[in-house]
Design a protein around this motif. Structure first.
Motif, PDB file in Angstrom:
ATOM      1  N   MET A 171      56.645  33.792  54.998  1.00  0.00           N
ATOM      2  CA  MET A 171      55.231  33.975  55.372  1.00  0.00           C
ATOM      3  C   MET A 171      54.316  33.094  54.529  1.00  0.00           C
ATOM      4  SD  MET A 171      55.119  38.064  56.199  1.00  0.00           S
ATOM      5  CE  MET A 171      56.269  38.551  54.913  1.00  0.00           C
ATOM      6  N   LYS A 172      54.666  32.922  53.251  1.00  0.00           N
ATOM      7  CA  LYS A 172      53.865  32.046  52.390  1.00  0.00           C
ATOM      8  C   LYS A 172      53.949  30.593  52.866  1.00  0.00           C
ATOM      9  CE  LYS A 172      51.742  32.256  49.439  1.00  0.00           C
ATOM     10  NZ  LYS A 172      50.253  32.207  49.559  1.00  0.00           N
ATOM     11  N   ALA A 173      55.082  30.211  53.460  1.00  0.00           N
ATOM     12  CA  ALA A 173      55.222  28.858  53.984  1.00  0.00           C
ATOM     13  C   ALA A 173      54.258  28.600  55.138  1.00  0.00           C
ATOM     14  CB  ALA A 173      56.665  28.628  54.440  1.00  0.00           C
ATOM     15  N   ARG A 174      53.751  29.676  55.737  1.00  0.00           N
ATOM     16  CA  ARG A 174      52.742  29.572  56.812  1.00  0.00           C
ATOM     17  C   ARG A 174      51.348  29.880  56.286  1.00  0.00           C
ATOM     18  NH1 ARG A 174      58.212  29.821  57.781  1.00  0.00           N
ATOM     19  NH2 ARG A 174      58.660  28.915  59.825  1.00  0.00           N
ATOM     20  N   ASP A 175      51.189  29.872  54.962  1.00  0.00           N
ATOM     21  CA  ASP A 175      49.897  30.037  54.280  1.00  0.00           C
ATOM     22  C   ASP A 175      49.280  31.418  54.445  1.00  0.00           C
ATOM     23  OD1 ASP A 175      49.826  27.486  53.184  1.00  0.00           O
ATOM     24  OD2 ASP A 175      48.980  26.625  55.011  1.00  0.00           O
ATOM     25  N   ALA A 176      50.105  32.456  54.625  1.00  0.00           N
ATOM     26  CA  ALA A 176      49.578  33.822  54.607  1.00  0.00           C
ATOM     27  C   ALA A 176      49.111  34.173  53.201  1.00  0.00           C
ATOM     28  CB  ALA A 176      50.655  34.805  55.072  1.00  0.00           C
ATOM     29  N   TYR A 177      48.134  35.082  53.125  1.00  0.00           N
ATOM     30  CA  TYR A 177      47.688  35.593  51.826  1.00  0.00           C
ATOM     31  C   TYR A 177      48.448  36.902  51.591  1.00  0.00           C
ATOM     32  CZ  TYR A 177      44.656  37.052  47.999  1.00  0.00           C
ATOM     33  OH  TYR A 177      44.183  37.429  46.773  1.00  0.00           O
ATOM     34  N   VAL A 178      49.389  36.879  50.662  1.00  0.00           N
ATOM     35  CA  VAL A 178      50.322  37.991  50.497  1.00  0.00           C
ATOM     36  C   VAL A 178      50.028  38.767  49.219  1.00  0.00           C
ATOM     37  CG1 VAL A 178      52.737  38.700  50.364  1.00  0.00           C
ATOM     38  CG2 VAL A 178      52.095  36.704  51.742  1.00  0.00           C
ATOM     39  N   VAL A 179      49.899  40.075  49.393  1.00  0.00           N
ATOM     40  CA  VAL A 179      49.764  40.992  48.259  1.00  0.00           C
ATOM     41  C   VAL A 179      51.049  41.805  48.168  1.00  0.00           C
ATOM     42  CG1 VAL A 179      48.471  42.929  47.286  1.00  0.00           C
ATOM     43  CG2 VAL A 179      47.276  41.141  48.556  1.00  0.00           C
ATOM     44  N   GLY A 180      51.704  41.733  47.042  1.00  0.00           N
ATOM     45  CA  GLY A 180      52.947  42.459  46.865  1.00  0.00           C
ATOM     46  C   GLY A 180      52.721  43.792  46.161  1.00  0.00           C
ATOM     47  N   ILE A 181      53.454  44.811  46.577  1.00  0.00           N
ATOM     48  CA  ILE A 181      53.452  46.101  45.885  1.00  0.00           C
ATOM     49  C   ILE A 181      54.890  46.363  45.445  1.00  0.00           C
ATOM     50  CG2 ILE A 181      53.087  48.590  46.095  1.00  0.00           C
ATOM     51  CD1 ILE A 181      50.900  48.038  48.117  1.00  0.00           C
ATOM     52  N   THR A 182      55.082  46.456  44.153  1.00  0.00           N
ATOM     53  CA  THR A 182      56.417  46.620  43.603  1.00  0.00           C
ATOM     54  C   THR A 182      56.353  47.463  42.329  1.00  0.00           C
ATOM     55  OG1 THR A 182      58.426  45.428  42.975  1.00  0.00           O
ATOM     56  CG2 THR A 182      56.330  44.497  42.218  1.00  0.00           C
ATOM     57  N   THR A 183      57.501  47.644  41.691  1.00  0.00           N
ATOM     58  CA  THR A 183      57.558  48.512  40.510  1.00  0.00           C
ATOM     59  C   THR A 183      57.317  47.710  39.238  1.00  0.00           C
ATOM     60  OG1 THR A 183      59.968  48.247  40.536  1.00  0.00           O
ATOM     61  CG2 THR A 183      59.056  50.218  41.565  1.00  0.00           C
ATOM     62  N   ILE A 184      56.917  48.418  38.210  1.00  0.00           N
ATOM     63  CA  ILE A 184      56.609  47.794  36.923  1.00  0.00           C
ATOM     64  C   ILE A 184      57.806  46.987  36.423  1.00  0.00           C
ATOM     65  CG2 ILE A 184      56.065  48.263  34.497  1.00  0.00           C
ATOM     66  CD1 ILE A 184      54.669  50.817  35.467  1.00  0.00           C
ATOM     67  N   GLY A 185      57.533  45.756  35.976  1.00  0.00           N
ATOM     68  CA  GLY A 185      58.581  44.933  35.385  1.00  0.00           C
ATOM     69  C   GLY A 185      59.288  44.020  36.349  1.00  0.00           C
ATOM     70  N   ASP A 186      58.970  44.100  37.616  1.00  0.00           N
ATOM     71  CA  ASP A 186      59.636  43.226  38.596  1.00  0.00           C
ATOM     72  C   ASP A 186      58.883  41.906  38.692  1.00  0.00           C
ATOM     73  OD1 ASP A 186      61.186  42.265  40.764  1.00  0.00           O
ATOM     74  OD2 ASP A 186      59.599  42.926  42.127  1.00  0.00           O
ATOM     75  N   ASP A 187      59.548  40.838  38.266  1.00  0.00           N
ATOM     76  CA  ASP A 187      58.917  39.513  38.297  1.00  0.00           C
ATOM     77  C   ASP A 187      59.271  38.726  39.548  1.00  0.00           C
ATOM     78  OD1 ASP A 187      57.730  39.934  35.822  1.00  0.00           O
ATOM     79  OD2 ASP A 187      59.520  39.243  34.750  1.00  0.00           O
ATOM     80  N   SER A 188      60.288  39.184  40.275  1.00  0.00           N
ATOM     81  CA  SER A 188      60.726  38.415  41.435  1.00  0.00           C
ATOM     82  C   SER A 188      59.666  38.408  42.527  1.00  0.00           C
ATOM     83  CB  SER A 188      62.036  38.990  41.983  1.00  0.00           C
ATOM     84  OG  SER A 188      61.856  40.337  42.415  1.00  0.00           O
ATOM     85  N   ILE A 189      58.889  39.469  42.629  1.00  0.00           N
ATOM     86  CA  ILE A 189      57.831  39.533  43.636  1.00  0.00           C
ATOM     87  C   ILE A 189      56.589  38.797  43.156  1.00  0.00           C
ATOM     88  CG2 ILE A 189      56.277  41.075  44.904  1.00  0.00           C
ATOM     89  CD1 ILE A 189      59.121  41.148  45.943  1.00  0.00           C
ATOM     90  N   SER A 190      56.225  39.013  41.897  1.00  0.00           N
ATOM     91  CA  SER A 190      54.979  38.423  41.383  1.00  0.00           C
ATOM     92  C   SER A 190      54.988  36.898  41.463  1.00  0.00           C
ATOM     93  CB  SER A 190      54.740  38.872  39.937  1.00  0.00           C
ATOM     94  OG  SER A 190      55.792  38.422  39.101  1.00  0.00           O
ATOM     95  N   SER A 191      56.164  36.312  41.426  1.00  0.00           N
ATOM     96  CA  SER A 191      56.241  34.844  41.428  1.00  0.00           C
ATOM     97  C   SER A 191      56.071  34.232  42.808  1.00  0.00           C
ATOM     98  CB  SER A 191      57.588  34.403  40.831  1.00  0.00           C
ATOM     99  OG  SER A 191      58.663  34.880  41.638  1.00  0.00           O
ATOM    100  N   VAL A 192      56.097  35.069  43.860  1.00  0.00           N
ATOM    101  CA  VAL A 192      56.027  34.505  45.217  1.00  0.00           C
ATOM    102  C   VAL A 192      54.825  35.001  46.013  1.00  0.00           C
ATOM    103  CG1 VAL A 192      58.508  34.097  45.359  1.00  0.00           C
ATOM    104  CG2 VAL A 192      57.573  36.288  46.156  1.00  0.00           C
ATOM    105  N   VAL A 193      53.976  35.846  45.432  1.00  0.00           N
ATOM    106  CA  VAL A 193      52.829  36.392  46.162  1.00  0.00           C
ATOM    107  C   VAL A 193      51.531  35.900  45.538  1.00  0.00           C
ATOM    108  CG1 VAL A 193      54.100  38.443  46.899  1.00  0.00           C
ATOM    109  CG2 VAL A 193      52.788  38.506  44.762  1.00  0.00           C
ATOM    110  N   ASP A 194      50.433  36.092  46.252  1.00  0.00           N
ATOM    111  CA  ASP A 194      49.122  35.710  45.727  1.00  0.00           C
ATOM    112  C   ASP A 194      48.590  36.743  44.743  1.00  0.00           C
ATOM    113  OD1 ASP A 194      48.351  33.253  47.479  1.00  0.00           O
ATOM    114  OD2 ASP A 194      49.110  34.728  48.899  1.00  0.00           O
TER     115      ASP A 194
END
Length: 611
Positions: free
Chosen positions: A539-562
């Protein structure tokens, strides 16, 4: 769905009726009306709009002051919201005044008969046939006339009726639709829901099917439709009416979101033991049945209760071996898979009065299928008709959008799943000790989640002001949560929110992803996180504005979302409770930013008592 109120006693009926209608306006707000009797004559006033519009009309042009009256707040099911379609409705000679909640299924046939008899109709409602029938079959005796007419009506209904010839009494009855008597000192009340009565009385009696109540200043008599007297067993309600007040909050929806830690704590109280779960309400049910013989479990609900049921299925799937299905209540009553006494149907409803869910319960019982209800309302129709009821103790929920009901229902389903798994020696029994530990801290985890997300969600909601579309995606339980989050945004913020299983976006929906379109990506399930990350990248490859909701300490999501929003870590089966919090808050703040009444969304009512 609509709300009915009634009063007879020594005080001004008008002020009490208006107050009770205001407390019932989550049941309907298209129009409102009252009929007041001073024991000599009856006067009527109706207005399109909310109860406040009726109150303003009465202040400008007062009607008679009396100690008896009925009132109604309407959610239109037959006919558009107009003054003429508003209740109370009366016959042409104004002999009988009726307020009605429900649907008269055979009203077209009745209307045809009445038209042939020379009666004229002035509304588009099904209700108008009732006062005309009362006038047509008038015996000169109020109670006898009502007994003549009721067998002619088919459907589900609750009625309160006044008679010009007997202006010192009212008659009330219920047929698969809630109507409650409240008892006072030399006075009595009627209401479709308990909360409207709490400032005045806590002693109540729900009118049962086939019963008719006659209320006068000196007595409340309950009889069967055949005339046999019934001794009503009064129930004392424990709810504190102060809980129904807004207190420091601007809206009930926010208040109820913030009450979830306490609601969950109450639902768990007395049920979590040192070595397991004990649900006293279930004991008789468990002793009378061989759970090992069950071949299938079906969970049935509507709206938010349906979504909590899907989460319940996932919990049960992880703990027991037998198949578990989930059905939408309105579909289940018409079409369902095989039902026998070897199956178990779990019906879920916050109010216990949802018509579609009651029809589903009736359908299950037709096949002799054992039933368990999960509801918040003691003495509700659902609780009275199911074989067993597990209560959620979230307290009254007055905002139309369900919030604490959702998380409390899931909590109740977790407790039930643990009990069933132990009784059936399910495959997941070894998970139960860890799950029990997590339940003990669940209320605190929800409290932490509220603290962590409220301010951040308030800020994020600002960007929804000019948005008409938003996507919410997730996998597994997160997808179910996306369904609930989308429903909340649709209900209170009027945003076209769509929920998708994250992996399904590329199978068609990706065509709708355009630069800047907001996407909320839920990633709270560890075993699905890597795949979710890949879907986010698409979705980011299509320039969507993405907000991730995940658990404390997870860096895999934070690195790919806005943007990323963190919530506390909990047992995987309980994460749908915690992750619901930011989505509920987003819907609330988005509705506020966009200038809508988040407690009373357009076209919606709290619990639909019509199919």
């Amino acid at each position: 769905m609509s709300g009915i109120v009634g009063y007879i006693g020594k005080h001004s009926a008008q002020s009490i009726l208006i107050d009770c209608l205001r407390r019932l306006d989550y049941r309907g707000y298209d129009s409102a009306g009252i009929a007041i009797s001073n024991f000599h004559e009856i006067q009527l006033r109706k207005e399109k709009g909310r109860v406040e519009d009726l109150e303003a009309s009465l202040q400008l042009e007062p009607i008679i002051n009396g100690n008896l009256g009925i009132g109604h707040t309407r959610w239109a099911s037959h006919g558009t919201p107009t003054i003429s379609n508003s209740h109370p409705l009366c016959d042409e000679e104004e002999r009988f005044f009726v307020v009605h909640n429900g649907i008269i299924e055979n009203y077209q046939q009745l209307k045809k008969f009445l038209l042939e008899e020379g009666y004229h109709f002035h509304t588009d409602t099904d209700t108008e046939v009732i006062p005309h029938l009362l006038a047509h079959y008038d015996t000169g005796h109020f109670e006898e006339t009502v007994r003549e007419v009721i067998p002619l009506l088919k459907g589900t209904f609750a009625l309160a009726i006044l008679s010009k010839n007997d202006p010192n009494q009212m008659i009330a009855l219920s047929q698969n639709n809630p109507l409650i008597i409240g008892f006072g000192q030399d006075e009595a009340y009627l209401s479709s829901d308990i909360p409207a009565l709490l400032p005045y009385t806590k002693d109540i009696y729900p009118i049962k099917n086939g019963e008719l109540a006659v209320l006068t200043q000196t007595a409340v008599e309950v009889k069967t439709l055949s005339g046999d007297k019934v001794t009503p067993k009064r129930v004392h309600i424990q709810w504190n009416h102060e809980e129904l007040e807004l207190q420091q909050y601007e809206h009930y929806m926010l208040k109820e979101i913030m009450e979830q830690p306490e609601a969950i704590k109450r639902t768990l109280k007395g049920r979590l033991t040192e070595d397991g779960v004990a649900i006293p309400e279930l004991e008789g049910f468990l002793h009378s049945r061989n759970l090992q013989s069950f071949e299938k479990i079906m969970i049935v609900g509507s709206g938010t209760s349906y979504h909590s049921g899907i989460i319940g299925k996932k919990i049960l799937d992880s703990l027991i071996e037998i198949p578990v299905e989930v059905a939408i209540a309105s579909e289940f009553s018409c079409e369902h898979s095989t039902l026998t006494d070897k199956h178990l149907v779990i019906v879920v409803s916050q109010s216990g009065e949802t018509a579609d869910t009651l029809s589903a319960l009736k359908e299950a019982k037709k096949y002799g299928t054992p039933t368990i209800a999960i509801t918040n309302h003691w003495k509700s129709t659902l609780s009275r008709q199911a074989d067993c009821t597990i209560y959620t103790y979230e307290g009254q929920e007055l905002a139309v959008a369900a919030t604490k009901a959702y998380t409390s229902q899931i909590t109740g389903l977790v407790l039930l799943a643990i009990v069933l798994a132990k009784q059936m020696n399910g495959r997941g029994v070894e998970q139960i000790p860890v799950l029990l530990d997590a339940l003990h801290s669940l209320s605190e985890d929800v409290e932490k989640c509220l603290i962590m997300t409220q301010d951040a969600i308030d800020q994020f909601a600002q960007i929804t002001n000019d948005q008409e579309k938003i996507f919410i995606v997730g996998r597994g339980s997160d997808y179910v949560l996306a369904l609930e989050g989308a429903l909340k945004l649709q209900e209170v913020a009027y945003i076209h929110a769509d929920a998708y299983a994250a992996g399904e976006m590329k199978h068609g929906t990706m065509a709708l992803i355009t630069p800047g379109i907001p996407v909320i990506a839920l990633a709270t399930q560890h075993h699905l996180r890597e795949k979710t990350v890949n879907n986010i990248k698409e979705m980011k490859a299509r320039d969507a504005y993405v907000v991730g909701i995940t658990t404390i300490g997870d860096d895999s999501i934070s690195s790919v979302v806005d943007e990323v929003m963190y919530i506390p870590e909990a047992h995987p089966l309980l994460m749908p409770i915690l992750a619901a919090i930011p989505l509920q808050l987003l819907a609330y703040y988005a509705g506020c930013v966009r200038g809508y009444n988040v407690d009373r969304p357009r076209n919606l009512a709290k619990s639909l008592t019509v199919e």
